[in-house]
Design an enzyme around this catalytic site. Sequence first.
Site, PDB file in Angstrom:
ATOM      1  N   ILE A 191      -0.986  45.464  -4.600  1.00 21.02           N
ATOM      2  CA  ILE A 191      -1.779  45.596  -5.812  1.00 21.02           C
ATOM      3  C   ILE A 191      -1.591  44.402  -6.743  1.00 21.02           C
ATOM      4  O   ILE A 191      -2.524  43.949  -7.412  1.00 21.02           O
ATOM      5  CB  ILE A 191      -1.457  46.935  -6.530  1.00 21.02           C
ATOM      6  N   CYS A 423      28.679  22.635  -6.717  1.00 19.97           N
ATOM      7  CA  CYS A 423      28.502  23.344  -7.981  1.00 19.97           C
ATOM      8  C   CYS A 423      29.694  24.255  -8.267  1.00 19.97           C
ATOM      9  O   CYS A 423      30.779  23.766  -8.539  1.00 19.97           O
ATOM     10  CB  CYS A 423      27.170  24.102  -7.984  1.00 19.97           C
ATOM     11  N   HIS A 550      23.595  19.658  -6.894  1.00 22.58           N
ATOM     12  CA  HIS A 550      23.214  20.258  -5.610  1.00 22.58           C
ATOM     13  C   HIS A 550      22.540  19.209  -4.723  1.00 22.58           C
ATOM     14  O   HIS A 550      21.315  19.058  -4.734  1.00 22.58           O
ATOM     15  CB  HIS A 550      22.230  21.414  -5.834  1.00 22.58           C
ATOM     16  N   GLU A 552      21.945  19.339  -1.657  1.00 22.19           N
ATOM     17  CA  GLU A 552      21.133  19.968  -0.611  1.00 22.19           C
ATOM     18  C   GLU A 552      19.654  20.012  -0.966  1.00 22.19           C
ATOM     19  O   GLU A 552      18.798  20.107  -0.078  1.00 22.19           O
ATOM     20  CB  GLU A 552      21.645  21.382  -0.309  1.00 22.19           C
TER      21      GLU A 552
END
Length: 578
Positions: A191, A423, A550, A552
Amino acid sequence: MVLLFWCQIVLPLQCHIYNSMTDISYRGKRSRSGGRINNRNMDTKYIFITGGVASSLGKGIISASLGKLLQARGYKITIQKFDPYINIDPGTLNPYEHGECYVTADGMETDLDLGHYERFTGIETTRDNSVTTGRIYLSVIERERRGDYLGKTIQVVPHITDEIKRRILLNATKQSLDFVITEIGGTIGDIESQPFLEAIRQLRWELGPQRALNVHLTYVPYLAAAGELKTKPTQTSVKQLQGLGIQPEVLVLRTEHALSEDLRAKVAHFCNVDLAAVIQSQDMPSIYEVPVNMQHQGLDAMILSKMGLEPGETPALGPWRDFLDRRKKAVREIRIALVGKYDLQDAYKSILESLAHAGTYNDRKVRAVFVNSEGINRENVEERLAGMAGIVICPGFGQRGIEGKVIAAEYGRTYDIPTFGICLGMQMMVIEFARHVLGYQDANSSEMDAETPHNVIDMMEEQKNITQMGGTMRLGAYDCELEKDSKVWKIYGETALVRERHRHRYEFNNQYQQEFESHGMKCVGRNPASGLVEIVEIPALRWYIGTQFHPEYSSTVLHPHPLFMSFVKACIDGTAEA
Protein backbone atom coordinates in the site's frame (compact mmCIF):
# COMPACT_ATOMS: atom_id res chain seq x y z
CA MET A 1 -12.85 -8.69 -19.72
CA VAL A 2 -14.80 -5.65 -18.52
CA LEU A 3 -12.53 -5.35 -15.48
CA LEU A 4 -9.41 -5.72 -17.62
CA PHE A 5 -10.68 -3.04 -20.05
CA TRP A 6 -11.34 -0.71 -17.12
CA CYS A 7 -7.92 -1.27 -15.55
CA GLN A 8 -5.89 -1.06 -18.75
CA ILE A 9 -7.80 1.55 -20.76
CA VAL A 10 -10.35 3.58 -18.83
CA LEU A 11 -8.44 4.12 -15.56
CA PRO A 12 -5.19 5.26 -17.21
CA LEU A 13 -7.21 7.55 -19.53
CA GLN A 14 -9.07 9.08 -16.60
CA CYS A 15 -5.83 9.63 -14.71
CA HIS A 16 -4.23 11.15 -17.82
CA ILE A 17 -7.12 13.56 -18.20
CA TYR A 18 -6.84 14.46 -14.51
CA ASN A 19 -3.14 15.14 -14.91
CA SER A 20 -3.84 17.38 -17.87
CA MET A 21 -5.94 19.56 -15.57
CA THR A 22 -3.26 19.68 -12.87
CA ASP A 23 -0.51 22.29 -12.84
CA ILE A 24 2.68 20.45 -11.88
CA SER A 25 4.95 23.09 -10.41
CA TYR A 26 8.11 22.33 -12.37
CA ARG A 27 10.06 25.04 -14.16
CA GLY A 28 11.27 24.60 -17.70
CA LYS A 29 9.77 22.88 -20.73
CA ARG A 30 6.07 22.05 -20.53
CA SER A 31 5.20 18.37 -20.21
CA ARG A 32 2.35 16.61 -21.94
CA SER A 33 0.20 17.07 -18.87
CA GLY A 34 0.51 20.84 -18.99
CA GLY A 35 2.99 20.85 -16.11
CA ARG A 36 6.58 21.99 -16.32
CA ILE A 37 9.52 19.63 -16.15
CA ASN A 38 12.61 21.18 -14.60
CA ASN A 39 15.12 19.16 -16.60
CA ARG A 40 18.15 20.93 -17.98
CA ASN A 41 18.93 18.03 -20.32
CA MET A 42 15.70 17.30 -22.15
CA ASP A 43 17.27 14.23 -23.77
CA THR A 44 17.71 12.41 -20.45
CA LYS A 45 15.98 9.05 -20.44
CA TYR A 46 14.44 7.40 -17.38
CA ILE A 47 14.36 3.70 -16.52
CA PHE A 48 12.15 2.59 -13.61
CA ILE A 49 12.95 -0.68 -11.84
CA THR A 50 10.03 -2.22 -9.95
CA GLY A 51 9.64 -5.57 -8.21
CA GLY A 52 6.88 -8.07 -7.67
CA VAL A 53 6.02 -11.41 -6.02
CA ALA A 54 8.55 -11.09 -3.18
CA SER A 55 11.09 -8.70 -1.71
CA SER A 56 14.87 -9.22 -1.75
CA LEU A 57 14.91 -10.41 -5.36
CA GLY A 58 17.83 -8.17 -6.25
CA LYS A 59 16.39 -4.99 -7.76
CA GLY A 60 19.48 -3.15 -6.55
CA ILE A 61 21.82 -5.57 -8.32
CA ILE A 62 19.79 -5.40 -11.55
CA SER A 63 19.78 -1.59 -11.34
CA ALA A 64 23.55 -1.50 -10.73
CA SER A 65 24.18 -4.05 -13.51
CA LEU A 66 22.11 -2.10 -16.02
CA GLY A 67 23.88 1.09 -15.02
CA LYS A 68 27.25 -0.60 -15.53
CA LEU A 69 26.27 -1.85 -19.01
CA LEU A 70 24.98 1.55 -20.16
CA GLN A 71 28.08 3.19 -18.72
CA ALA A 72 30.27 0.75 -20.68
CA ARG A 73 28.55 1.98 -23.85
CA GLY A 74 29.66 5.52 -23.10
CA TYR A 75 26.49 6.89 -21.50
CA LYS A 76 26.56 9.09 -18.42
CA ILE A 77 24.24 7.58 -15.83
CA THR A 78 23.12 7.81 -12.26
CA ILE A 79 21.05 5.42 -10.15
CA GLN A 80 18.66 6.42 -7.38
CA LYS A 81 16.63 4.54 -4.78
CA PHE A 82 13.08 5.49 -3.72
CA ASP A 83 12.03 3.68 -0.56
CA PRO A 84 8.38 3.59 0.56
CA TYR A 85 9.01 3.54 4.31
CA ILE A 86 8.11 6.63 6.34
CA ASN A 87 11.48 7.02 8.06
CA ILE A 88 13.30 10.13 6.82
CA ASP A 89 16.34 7.93 6.15
CA PRO A 90 17.67 4.55 7.35
CA GLY A 91 20.07 6.18 9.81
CA THR A 92 17.95 5.36 12.86
CA LEU A 93 16.96 1.87 11.68
CA ASN A 94 18.30 -1.23 13.39
CA PRO A 95 20.51 -3.22 10.97
CA TYR A 96 18.26 -6.22 11.60
CA GLU A 97 15.47 -4.10 10.09
CA HIS A 98 17.27 -2.72 7.07
CA GLY A 99 20.85 -3.94 6.93
CA GLU A 100 23.79 -1.60 6.63
CA CYS A 101 23.36 2.16 6.56
CA TYR A 102 25.44 3.44 3.65
CA VAL A 103 26.78 7.00 3.80
CA THR A 104 27.32 9.20 0.74
CA ALA A 105 30.22 11.61 0.40
CA ASP A 106 27.91 14.58 0.95
CA GLY A 107 26.71 13.15 4.26
CA MET A 108 23.41 11.37 3.58
CA GLU A 109 22.53 8.16 5.44
CA THR A 110 21.07 5.89 2.78
CA ASP A 111 19.96 2.42 1.82
CA LEU A 112 22.65 -0.24 1.30
CA ASP A 113 21.70 -0.49 -2.40
CA LEU A 114 23.55 2.78 -2.99
CA GLY A 115 26.67 0.87 -2.03
CA HIS A 116 25.97 -1.56 -4.88
CA TYR A 117 25.44 1.34 -7.27
CA GLU A 118 28.81 2.85 -6.38
CA ARG A 119 30.73 -0.44 -6.29
CA PHE A 120 29.45 -1.47 -9.74
CA THR A 121 29.67 1.86 -11.56
CA GLY A 122 32.26 3.90 -9.67
CA ILE A 123 29.91 6.92 -9.61
CA GLU A 124 29.65 9.00 -6.45
CA THR A 125 26.04 9.16 -5.28
CA THR A 126 24.62 12.04 -3.24
CA ARG A 127 21.62 12.79 -1.01
CA ASP A 128 19.59 13.26 -4.20
CA ASN A 129 20.05 9.56 -5.01
CA SER A 130 18.15 8.36 -1.93
CA VAL A 131 14.54 9.33 -1.20
CA THR A 132 11.99 7.95 1.25
CA THR A 133 8.28 8.50 1.78
CA GLY A 134 9.28 10.34 4.95
CA ARG A 135 11.36 12.87 3.00
CA ILE A 136 8.58 13.33 0.46
CA TYR A 137 5.87 13.99 3.05
CA LEU A 138 8.18 16.16 5.17
CA SER A 139 8.94 18.37 2.16
CA VAL A 140 5.25 18.74 1.25
CA ILE A 141 4.21 19.45 4.84
CA GLU A 142 6.95 22.08 5.27
CA ARG A 143 5.79 23.82 2.10
CA GLU A 144 2.18 23.67 3.28
CA ARG A 145 3.20 25.28 6.60
CA ARG A 146 4.95 28.08 4.70
CA GLY A 147 1.79 28.71 2.70
CA ASP A 148 3.33 27.73 -0.62
CA TYR A 149 0.12 26.00 -1.73
CA LEU A 150 -1.98 29.15 -1.27
CA GLY A 151 -4.63 27.49 0.86
CA LYS A 152 -5.28 24.47 -1.37
CA THR A 153 -6.26 21.13 0.13
CA ILE A 154 -3.10 18.99 0.14
CA GLN A 155 -3.66 15.53 -1.35
CA VAL A 156 -1.66 12.47 -2.34
CA VAL A 157 -2.55 13.29 -5.96
CA PRO A 158 -1.30 15.73 -7.12
CA HIS A 159 0.88 17.14 -4.31
CA ILE A 160 2.69 14.01 -3.07
CA THR A 161 3.04 12.56 -6.57
CA ASP A 162 4.30 15.90 -7.88
CA GLU A 163 7.00 15.95 -5.21
CA ILE A 164 8.00 12.38 -6.11
CA LYS A 165 8.25 13.35 -9.76
CA ARG A 166 10.32 16.40 -8.89
CA ARG A 167 12.73 14.20 -6.97
CA ILE A 168 12.93 11.65 -9.80
CA LEU A 169 13.91 14.40 -12.23
CA LEU A 170 16.18 16.27 -9.81
CA ASN A 171 19.53 14.65 -10.65
CA ALA A 172 19.18 15.51 -14.34
CA THR A 173 18.58 19.17 -13.44
CA LYS A 174 21.95 19.36 -11.68
CA GLN A 175 24.13 17.51 -14.17
CA SER A 176 24.06 16.40 -17.78
CA LEU A 177 22.88 12.77 -17.76
CA ASP A 178 21.93 10.36 -20.50
CA PHE A 179 20.09 7.93 -18.22
CA VAL A 180 18.58 8.08 -14.75
CA ILE A 181 17.78 4.65 -13.34
CA THR A 182 15.24 4.75 -10.50
CA GLU A 183 14.74 1.73 -8.28
CA ILE A 184 11.42 1.66 -6.42
CA GLY A 185 11.76 -0.21 -3.14
CA GLY A 186 9.21 -2.70 -1.86
CA THR A 187 6.91 -4.95 -3.85
CA ILE A 188 3.96 -4.28 -6.15
CA GLY A 189 0.84 -4.51 -4.01
CA ASP A 190 2.36 -2.80 -0.98
CA ILE A 191 0.00 0.00 0.00
CA GLU A 192 2.85 2.41 0.76
CA SER A 193 4.28 2.02 -2.79
CA GLN A 194 1.19 3.30 -4.58
CA PRO A 195 2.09 7.04 -4.69
CA PHE A 196 5.45 6.16 -6.24
CA LEU A 197 3.84 3.97 -8.87
CA GLU A 198 1.28 6.66 -9.67
CA ALA A 199 4.14 9.14 -10.09
CA ILE A 200 5.86 6.74 -12.49
CA ARG A 201 2.66 6.28 -14.45
CA GLN A 202 2.29 10.03 -14.84
CA LEU A 203 5.91 10.54 -15.87
CA ARG A 204 5.68 7.82 -18.51
CA TRP A 205 2.78 9.71 -20.10
CA GLU A 206 4.53 13.05 -19.82
CA LEU A 207 7.94 11.98 -21.10
CA GLY A 208 6.77 9.59 -23.81
CA PRO A 209 7.75 5.98 -24.64
CA GLN A 210 11.26 6.83 -25.84
CA ARG A 211 12.20 8.67 -22.66
CA ALA A 212 10.61 6.49 -19.96
CA LEU A 213 10.59 2.72 -19.63
CA ASN A 214 9.69 0.19 -16.93
CA VAL A 215 11.71 -2.92 -16.06
CA HIS A 216 9.80 -5.24 -13.75
CA LEU A 217 11.62 -7.85 -11.70
CA THR A 218 9.60 -10.86 -10.54
CA TYR A 219 10.15 -14.36 -9.18
CA VAL A 220 9.47 -17.69 -10.86
CA PRO A 221 9.27 -20.29 -8.07
CA TYR A 222 10.10 -23.96 -8.50
CA LEU A 223 7.68 -26.41 -6.85
CA ALA A 224 9.78 -29.47 -6.05
CA ALA A 225 6.75 -31.69 -5.39
CA ALA A 226 5.38 -30.98 -8.86
CA GLY A 227 8.78 -30.66 -10.51
CA GLU A 228 7.64 -27.47 -12.22
CA LEU A 229 8.45 -23.81 -12.49
CA LYS A 230 5.36 -21.68 -11.96
CA THR A 231 4.68 -18.43 -13.85
CA LYS A 232 1.37 -17.52 -12.23
CA PRO A 233 2.94 -15.28 -9.54
CA THR A 234 4.66 -13.31 -12.31
CA GLN A 235 1.44 -13.01 -14.30
CA THR A 236 -0.41 -11.79 -11.21
CA SER A 237 2.31 -9.26 -10.40
CA VAL A 238 2.25 -7.83 -13.92
CA LYS A 239 -1.56 -7.62 -13.84
CA GLN A 240 -1.32 -5.64 -10.60
CA LEU A 241 1.08 -3.29 -12.34
CA GLN A 242 -1.20 -3.01 -15.37
CA GLY A 243 -4.11 -2.28 -13.04
CA LEU A 244 -2.18 0.77 -11.86
CA GLY A 245 -1.79 1.95 -15.44
CA ILE A 246 1.79 0.72 -16.01
CA GLN A 247 2.66 -1.77 -18.74
CA PRO A 248 6.23 -3.03 -18.23
CA GLU A 249 8.37 -3.12 -21.38
CA VAL A 250 10.90 -5.56 -19.92
CA LEU A 251 10.52 -8.45 -17.47
CA VAL A 252 13.47 -9.84 -15.53
CA LEU A 253 12.59 -13.22 -14.03
CA ARG A 254 14.56 -14.21 -10.95
CA THR A 255 14.91 -17.99 -10.88
CA GLU A 256 16.91 -20.77 -9.32
CA HIS A 257 16.51 -22.97 -12.43
CA ALA A 258 17.02 -22.25 -16.12
CA LEU A 259 13.83 -21.17 -17.90
CA SER A 260 12.83 -22.90 -21.12
CA GLU A 261 11.94 -21.02 -24.29
CA ASP A 262 8.34 -22.21 -23.95
CA LEU A 263 8.07 -20.85 -20.42
CA ARG A 264 9.47 -17.48 -21.46
CA ALA A 265 7.03 -17.42 -24.40
CA LYS A 266 4.16 -18.12 -22.03
CA VAL A 267 5.16 -15.21 -19.81
CA ALA A 268 5.54 -12.92 -22.82
CA HIS A 269 2.10 -13.92 -24.13
CA PHE A 270 0.20 -13.40 -20.87
CA CYS A 271 2.08 -10.24 -19.85
CA ASN A 272 1.99 -8.37 -23.19
CA VAL A 273 5.79 -8.28 -23.45
CA ASP A 274 8.09 -9.13 -26.38
CA LEU A 275 9.70 -12.55 -26.04
CA ALA A 276 13.16 -10.97 -26.34
CA ALA A 277 12.22 -8.70 -23.43
CA VAL A 278 11.70 -11.64 -21.06
CA ILE A 279 15.12 -11.93 -19.38
CA GLN A 280 16.04 -14.59 -16.87
CA SER A 281 18.18 -13.76 -13.87
CA GLN A 282 19.33 -17.14 -12.65
CA ASP A 283 21.30 -17.37 -9.41
CA MET A 284 24.97 -16.68 -10.11
CA PRO A 285 28.09 -17.63 -8.12
CA SER A 286 28.73 -13.92 -7.55
CA ILE A 287 26.69 -10.74 -7.86
CA TYR A 288 29.50 -9.39 -10.04
CA GLU A 289 28.61 -11.89 -12.76
CA VAL A 290 25.12 -10.44 -13.15
CA PRO A 291 26.15 -7.62 -15.56
CA VAL A 292 27.80 -10.15 -17.87
CA ASN A 293 24.72 -12.41 -17.71
CA MET A 294 22.43 -9.47 -18.48
CA GLN A 295 24.65 -8.38 -21.37
CA HIS A 296 24.71 -11.92 -22.76
CA GLN A 297 20.90 -11.82 -22.95
CA GLY A 298 20.95 -8.38 -24.58
CA LEU A 299 19.21 -6.43 -21.80
CA ASP A 300 21.06 -3.17 -22.42
CA ALA A 301 20.87 -3.37 -26.22
CA MET A 302 17.15 -4.10 -26.12
CA ILE A 303 16.44 -1.18 -23.79
CA LEU A 304 18.40 1.17 -26.04
CA SER A 305 16.42 -0.01 -29.06
CA LYS A 306 13.10 0.45 -27.25
CA MET A 307 14.15 3.98 -26.34
CA GLY A 308 15.03 4.91 -29.92
CA LEU A 309 18.81 4.57 -29.68
CA GLU A 310 21.15 2.51 -31.85
CA PRO A 311 22.85 -0.08 -29.62
CA GLY A 312 26.03 -0.35 -31.68
CA GLU A 313 28.79 -2.79 -30.81
CA THR A 314 28.63 -4.79 -27.60
CA PRO A 315 31.26 -3.52 -25.12
CA ALA A 316 33.97 -6.00 -24.19
CA LEU A 317 33.83 -5.17 -20.46
CA GLY A 318 37.54 -5.97 -20.40
CA PRO A 319 38.53 -4.80 -16.88
CA TRP A 320 35.31 -6.23 -15.43
CA ARG A 321 35.87 -9.63 -17.04
CA ASP A 322 39.51 -9.55 -15.91
CA PHE A 323 38.27 -9.07 -12.34
CA LEU A 324 35.87 -12.03 -12.70
CA ASP A 325 38.59 -14.24 -14.18
CA ARG A 326 40.95 -13.36 -11.38
CA ARG A 327 38.21 -13.98 -8.83
CA LYS A 328 37.54 -17.47 -10.23
CA LYS A 329 41.23 -18.35 -10.17
CA ALA A 330 41.62 -17.20 -6.56
CA VAL A 331 40.85 -20.56 -4.96
CA ARG A 332 43.31 -20.43 -2.06
CA GLU A 333 41.37 -19.28 0.99
CA ILE A 334 42.18 -17.11 3.96
CA ARG A 335 39.87 -16.71 6.93
CA ILE A 336 39.31 -13.28 8.46
CA ALA A 337 37.23 -12.78 11.59
CA LEU A 338 34.55 -10.07 11.63
CA VAL A 339 34.06 -9.28 15.30
CA GLY A 340 30.72 -7.53 15.78
CA LYS A 341 27.37 -7.81 17.50
CA TYR A 342 25.23 -8.54 14.43
CA ASP A 343 25.00 -12.09 13.03
CA LEU A 344 23.77 -10.64 9.76
CA GLN A 345 25.78 -10.23 6.57
CA ASP A 346 23.83 -7.17 5.39
CA ALA A 347 24.86 -5.31 8.57
CA TYR A 348 28.47 -5.31 7.32
CA LYS A 349 27.81 -5.48 3.57
CA SER A 350 30.38 -2.91 2.46
CA ILE A 351 33.09 -4.45 4.65
CA LEU A 352 32.39 -7.90 3.21
CA GLU A 353 32.54 -6.60 -0.36
CA SER A 354 35.70 -4.58 0.33
CA LEU A 355 37.41 -7.68 1.71
CA ALA A 356 36.25 -9.64 -1.35
CA HIS A 357 37.64 -7.00 -3.73
CA ALA A 358 40.99 -6.95 -1.93
CA GLY A 359 41.08 -10.74 -1.80
CA THR A 360 40.60 -11.00 -5.56
CA TYR A 361 43.38 -8.54 -6.34
CA ASN A 362 45.64 -10.40 -3.88
CA ASP A 363 44.73 -13.69 -5.62
CA ARG A 364 42.96 -15.11 -2.60
CA LYS A 365 39.41 -15.97 -1.67
CA VAL A 366 38.55 -14.21 1.57
CA ARG A 367 36.25 -16.18 3.82
CA ALA A 368 34.79 -13.75 6.34
CA VAL A 369 33.84 -15.54 9.58
CA PHE A 370 31.32 -13.81 11.83
CA VAL A 371 32.37 -13.87 15.49
CA ASN A 372 29.70 -12.42 17.76
CA SER A 373 31.43 -10.06 20.17
CA GLU A 374 28.83 -10.72 22.87
CA GLY A 375 30.11 -14.28 23.14
CA ILE A 376 33.82 -13.42 23.47
CA ASN A 377 35.54 -13.52 26.84
CA ARG A 378 39.09 -14.03 28.05
CA GLU A 379 38.55 -17.77 28.49
CA ASN A 380 37.36 -18.46 24.93
CA VAL A 381 38.94 -15.71 22.80
CA GLU A 382 41.76 -17.97 21.61
CA GLU A 383 39.26 -20.64 20.61
CA ARG A 384 36.95 -18.15 18.86
CA LEU A 385 39.76 -16.58 16.84
CA ALA A 386 41.78 -19.72 16.19
CA GLY A 387 42.89 -20.12 12.59
CA MET A 388 42.08 -16.54 11.62
CA ALA A 389 44.59 -14.80 9.37
CA GLY A 390 43.28 -11.41 10.45
CA ILE A 391 40.71 -9.64 12.59
CA VAL A 392 38.30 -6.83 11.71
CA ILE A 393 36.83 -5.04 14.72
CA CYS A 394 33.50 -3.92 13.27
CA PRO A 395 31.72 -0.57 13.59
CA GLY A 396 28.48 -0.05 15.48
CA PHE A 397 26.81 1.86 18.29
CA GLY A 398 25.92 1.21 21.90
CA GLN A 399 27.10 -0.86 24.84
CA ARG A 400 26.17 -4.34 23.64
CA GLY A 401 29.18 -6.49 22.73
CA ILE A 402 31.88 -3.86 23.25
CA GLU A 403 33.85 -5.80 25.90
CA GLY A 404 34.20 -8.68 23.44
CA LYS A 405 35.60 -6.24 20.89
CA VAL A 406 38.10 -4.95 23.44
CA ILE A 407 39.23 -8.51 24.19
CA ALA A 408 39.55 -9.29 20.46
CA ALA A 409 41.63 -6.13 19.95
CA GLU A 410 43.90 -7.16 22.84
CA TYR A 411 44.29 -10.63 21.34
CA GLY A 412 45.26 -9.19 17.95
CA ARG A 413 47.75 -6.77 19.51
CA THR A 414 49.29 -9.31 21.87
CA TYR A 415 49.81 -12.02 19.24
CA ASP A 416 50.62 -9.60 16.39
CA ILE A 417 47.70 -10.70 14.22
CA PRO A 418 46.76 -8.20 11.48
CA THR A 419 43.91 -6.21 13.03
CA PHE A 420 41.72 -3.57 11.39
CA GLY A 421 39.43 -1.45 13.58
CA ILE A 422 36.74 0.61 11.85
CA CYS A 423 34.93 3.49 13.59
CA LEU A 424 33.74 1.96 16.89
CA GLY A 425 36.29 -0.78 16.22
CA MET A 426 39.08 1.82 16.23
CA GLN A 427 37.70 3.24 19.49
CA MET A 428 37.80 -0.21 21.10
CA MET A 429 41.47 -0.54 20.06
CA VAL A 430 42.18 2.77 21.77
CA ILE A 431 40.31 1.75 24.94
CA GLU A 432 42.11 -1.60 25.05
CA PHE A 433 45.50 0.10 24.71
CA ALA A 434 44.65 2.57 27.49
CA ARG A 435 43.60 -0.22 29.83
CA HIS A 436 46.39 -2.72 29.25
CA VAL A 437 49.37 -0.61 28.14
CA LEU A 438 48.80 2.76 29.80
CA GLY A 439 47.40 1.06 32.90
CA TYR A 440 44.06 2.86 33.06
CA GLN A 441 41.85 -0.09 33.93
CA ASP A 442 38.75 2.11 33.99
CA ALA A 443 39.42 3.73 30.59
CA ASN A 444 36.33 3.88 28.42
CA SER A 445 34.31 5.91 25.98
CA SER A 446 31.92 8.49 27.41
CA GLU A 447 29.32 6.90 25.15
CA MET A 448 29.49 3.72 27.24
CA ASP A 449 30.33 5.25 30.62
CA ALA A 450 29.61 8.94 31.10
CA GLU A 451 31.37 8.89 34.50
CA THR A 452 34.65 7.26 33.45
CA PRO A 453 37.65 9.19 34.81
CA HIS A 454 39.67 8.28 31.70
CA ASN A 455 37.48 9.09 28.74
CA VAL A 456 40.04 8.30 26.05
CA ILE A 457 37.09 8.40 23.62
CA ASP A 458 34.84 11.41 24.10
CA MET A 459 31.92 13.10 22.36
CA MET A 460 32.90 15.78 19.85
CA GLU A 461 32.28 19.29 21.17
CA GLU A 462 29.81 20.20 18.40
CA GLN A 463 27.74 17.09 19.20
CA LYS A 464 27.15 17.85 22.89
CA ASN A 465 24.06 20.02 22.45
CA ILE A 466 22.38 17.85 19.81
CA THR A 467 19.25 16.01 20.93
CA GLN A 468 17.76 14.68 17.68
CA MET A 469 19.20 11.39 16.46
CA GLY A 470 18.49 11.28 12.72
CA GLY A 471 21.13 12.74 10.41
CA THR A 472 22.90 14.71 13.16
CA MET A 473 26.21 12.84 13.46
CA ARG A 474 29.46 13.75 11.77
CA LEU A 475 28.52 12.47 8.34
CA GLY A 476 30.13 12.41 4.92
CA ALA A 477 33.62 12.91 3.51
CA TYR A 478 36.28 14.85 5.42
CA ASP A 479 39.96 15.48 4.75
CA CYS A 480 42.55 13.46 6.62
CA GLU A 481 46.19 14.55 6.72
CA LEU A 482 48.63 11.62 6.95
CA GLU A 483 51.87 11.66 8.89
CA LYS A 484 54.81 11.24 6.56
CA ASP A 485 56.61 7.89 6.72
CA SER A 486 53.79 6.30 8.71
CA LYS A 487 52.45 2.93 7.64
CA VAL A 488 49.18 4.43 6.33
CA TRP A 489 51.11 7.14 4.44
CA LYS A 490 52.89 4.39 2.53
CA ILE A 491 49.66 2.37 2.07
CA TYR A 492 47.94 5.36 0.46
CA GLY A 493 50.85 5.78 -1.96
CA GLU A 494 52.87 8.34 0.00
CA THR A 495 50.20 10.99 -0.32
CA ALA A 496 49.77 13.72 2.27
CA LEU A 497 45.99 14.15 2.15
CA VAL A 498 43.10 11.72 1.68
CA ARG A 499 39.35 12.15 1.95
CA GLU A 500 37.17 9.53 3.64
CA ARG A 501 33.57 9.16 4.84
CA HIS A 502 32.46 9.36 8.47
CA ARG A 503 29.48 8.37 10.60
CA HIS A 504 30.02 8.95 14.31
CA ARG A 505 29.62 11.26 17.32
CA TYR A 506 32.65 10.26 19.40
CA GLU A 507 36.36 10.79 18.77
CA PHE A 508 39.79 10.14 20.20
CA ASN A 509 40.41 12.44 23.16
CA ASN A 510 43.44 14.53 22.15
CA GLN A 511 44.36 15.15 25.80
CA TYR A 512 45.79 11.62 25.83
CA GLN A 513 47.71 11.82 22.54
CA GLN A 514 51.20 12.33 23.98
CA GLU A 515 50.76 9.47 26.42
CA PHE A 516 49.53 7.09 23.73
CA GLU A 517 52.34 7.98 21.34
CA SER A 518 55.07 7.65 23.96
CA HIS A 519 53.88 4.09 24.58
CA GLY A 520 53.75 3.05 20.93
CA MET A 521 50.30 3.84 19.51
CA LYS A 522 50.72 6.67 17.01
CA CYS A 523 48.09 9.15 15.87
CA VAL A 524 49.05 9.20 12.18
CA GLY A 525 45.98 10.74 10.53
CA ARG A 526 44.03 13.79 11.60
CA ASN A 527 41.57 16.27 10.17
CA PRO A 528 43.55 19.41 9.26
CA ALA A 529 40.69 21.77 10.12
CA SER A 530 39.63 20.40 13.51
CA GLY A 531 42.68 18.43 14.66
CA LEU A 532 40.49 15.37 15.29
CA VAL A 533 42.41 12.08 15.17
CA GLU A 534 41.23 9.88 12.29
CA ILE A 535 43.82 7.07 12.22
CA VAL A 536 45.88 5.27 14.86
CA GLU A 537 48.49 2.59 14.27
CA ILE A 538 51.12 0.63 16.16
CA PRO A 539 54.17 0.70 13.86
CA ALA A 540 55.97 -2.00 15.85
CA LEU A 541 53.33 -4.56 14.84
CA ARG A 542 52.88 -6.10 11.39
CA TRP A 543 49.48 -4.48 10.76
CA TYR A 544 47.50 -2.92 13.59
CA ILE A 545 45.50 0.06 12.31
CA GLY A 546 42.28 1.74 13.37
CA THR A 547 40.34 4.32 11.37
CA GLN A 548 37.62 6.59 12.72
CA PHE A 549 36.22 6.81 9.19
CA HIS A 550 34.65 4.06 7.06
CA PRO A 551 37.01 3.12 4.19
CA GLU A 552 34.63 0.35 3.10
CA TYR A 553 32.30 2.95 1.58
CA SER A 554 34.93 3.86 -1.01
CA SER A 555 35.99 0.44 -2.30
CA THR A 556 34.75 -0.48 -5.79
CA VAL A 557 35.15 -3.48 -8.06
CA LEU A 558 37.69 -1.80 -10.31
CA HIS A 559 39.31 0.34 -7.58
CA PRO A 560 39.68 -1.59 -4.32
CA HIS A 561 40.47 0.50 -1.26
CA PRO A 562 44.22 0.63 -0.45
CA LEU A 563 43.70 -0.03 3.27
CA PHE A 564 41.79 -3.24 2.56
CA MET A 565 44.35 -4.23 -0.08
CA SER A 566 47.19 -3.77 2.42
CA PHE A 567 45.29 -5.48 5.25
CA VAL A 568 44.48 -8.59 3.20
CA LYS A 569 48.07 -8.76 1.94
CA ALA A 570 49.31 -8.65 5.55
CA CYS A 571 46.88 -11.45 6.43
CA ILE A 572 48.22 -13.55 3.54
CA ASP A 573 51.87 -12.86 4.42
CA GLY A 574 51.21 -14.03 7.95
CA THR A 575 49.81 -17.42 6.99
CA ALA A 576 51.95 -20.53 6.73
CA GLU A 577 51.05 -21.10 3.06
CA ALA A 578 52.03 -17.60 1.96
